[in-house]
Design a protein around this motif. Structure first.
Motif: not given
Length: 308
Positions: A6-9, A18-22, A28-31, A35-36
């Motif tokens: 939920m935090e990632a979303f 995705y890059r800025r969230v990472a 990492t972006q794949p991580a 999660r999403i």
């Protein structure tokens, strides 16, 4: 489903990247993508449109985004409660009419009478503050009756008189009292739909019909008052907000044939988990509201307990 998903979303909804969230979560972006994807699998719905160049939520995604914000706020509230360094902070929600009247006196009195407490003021509309209440962010909250929330037992009430006000130049050749039909002919500054005043104004002015003059919208009470000062039009406001301008003749109080009901503001929430501290601040708030109303009696009325 877990908090990390939920935090990632939540941050993806805020940052759209995705890059800025990472970067924000030190992942990492794949991580982040994992999660999403896991959240979508757990909920069995698609949250993000993937066939478009720009970030866009699906209808399900928009619904889940509201809960993700609540998760984030709850997490912040919980960690704040458990962090001893932040125990001094107490969050108070108040609609803007309170912020610009007795709220400032309350702040000063708390600083003097409870110097170990730091008030974090959240000022907004009923809708904004209801969202913070649902998220568990606020320790006290002062809203209008239009919020449709049960008041704290024996809460004091401050009644704010509401009336039409406008710049003198717009009203100079008009004979008062003005009918609703005459009001409609003037340029009017309206409120966002979430405002407690807007519903009654829409019915009064029949805003679903053709509008004979300009209709402006201010996003806050302070903005609407400033727009009136600058001659954009008339508006219906809490008269205590413009008491000085009315006294100085910079704005004119308009007599009308159809009055507007006053707004009642009361306490709708006290955080029981911090009962002793919150009760003390509530008592200071009651004293501040009483003293402010006694000093500004023209458009404000203080009522102890539940009004009959």
């Amino acid at each position: 489903m877990n908090f990390k998903q939920m935090e990632a979303f939540y941050w993806l909804c805020q940052l759209h990247s995705y890059r800025r969230v990472a970067e924000r979560l030190s992942l990492t972006q794949p991580a982040v993508s994992a999660r999403i994807n896991a959240l979508e699998e757990d909920l069995n719905v698609q949250l993000i449109e993937r066939d478009t160049q720009h970030f866009r939520l699906t209808e399900h995604g928009q619904q889940v985004a509201e809960y993700a914000e609540m998760f984030a706020n709850l997490h912040e509230a919980m960690t704040s409660r458990l962090d001893e360094r932040r125990q001094r902070h107490l969050a108070v929600g108040m609609v803007s009419m309170v912020t610009t009247s007795w709220g400032s006196l309350m702040r000063d009195m708390v600083a003097e009478m409870a110097p170990n407490v730091l008030l974090d003021i959240h000022s907004g509309s009923n809708r904004d503050l209801r969202r913070l209440l649902r998220a568990g962010v606020l320790d006290l909250a002062f809203l209008t009756d239009e919020a449709d929330l049960s008041r704290v037992p024996n809460s004091f009430t401050v009644q704010y008189e509401v009336g039409w006000v406008g710049p003198p130049d717009l009203l100079r050749d008009l004979e008062q009292p003005l009918s609703t039909k005459t009001l409609r002919q003037l340029p009017i500054i309206l409120y966002p739909p979430s405002s407690p005043i807007m519903q009654s104004l829409s019915k009064m002015l029949h805003e679903n019909r053709a509008r004979p003059n300009a209709r402006h919208v201010g996003n806050s009470l302070a903005t609407i008052c400033e727009m009136m000062r600058r001659g954009y039009g008339i508006s219906a406001v809490s008269l205590s907000q413009v008491e000085d301008e009315i006294a100085d003749g910079k704005l004119v109080l308009i007599e009308t044939t159809e009055p507007i009901a006053p707004l009642n503001i009361c306490c709708v929430h006290l955080n029981r988990a911090r009962k002793a501290q919150v009760q003390k601040i509530y008592e200071i708030a009651e004293r501040a509201a009483r003293e402010w109303c006694e000093a500004h009696p023209r458009f404000l009325t203080f009522m102890s307990g539940t009004p009959s």
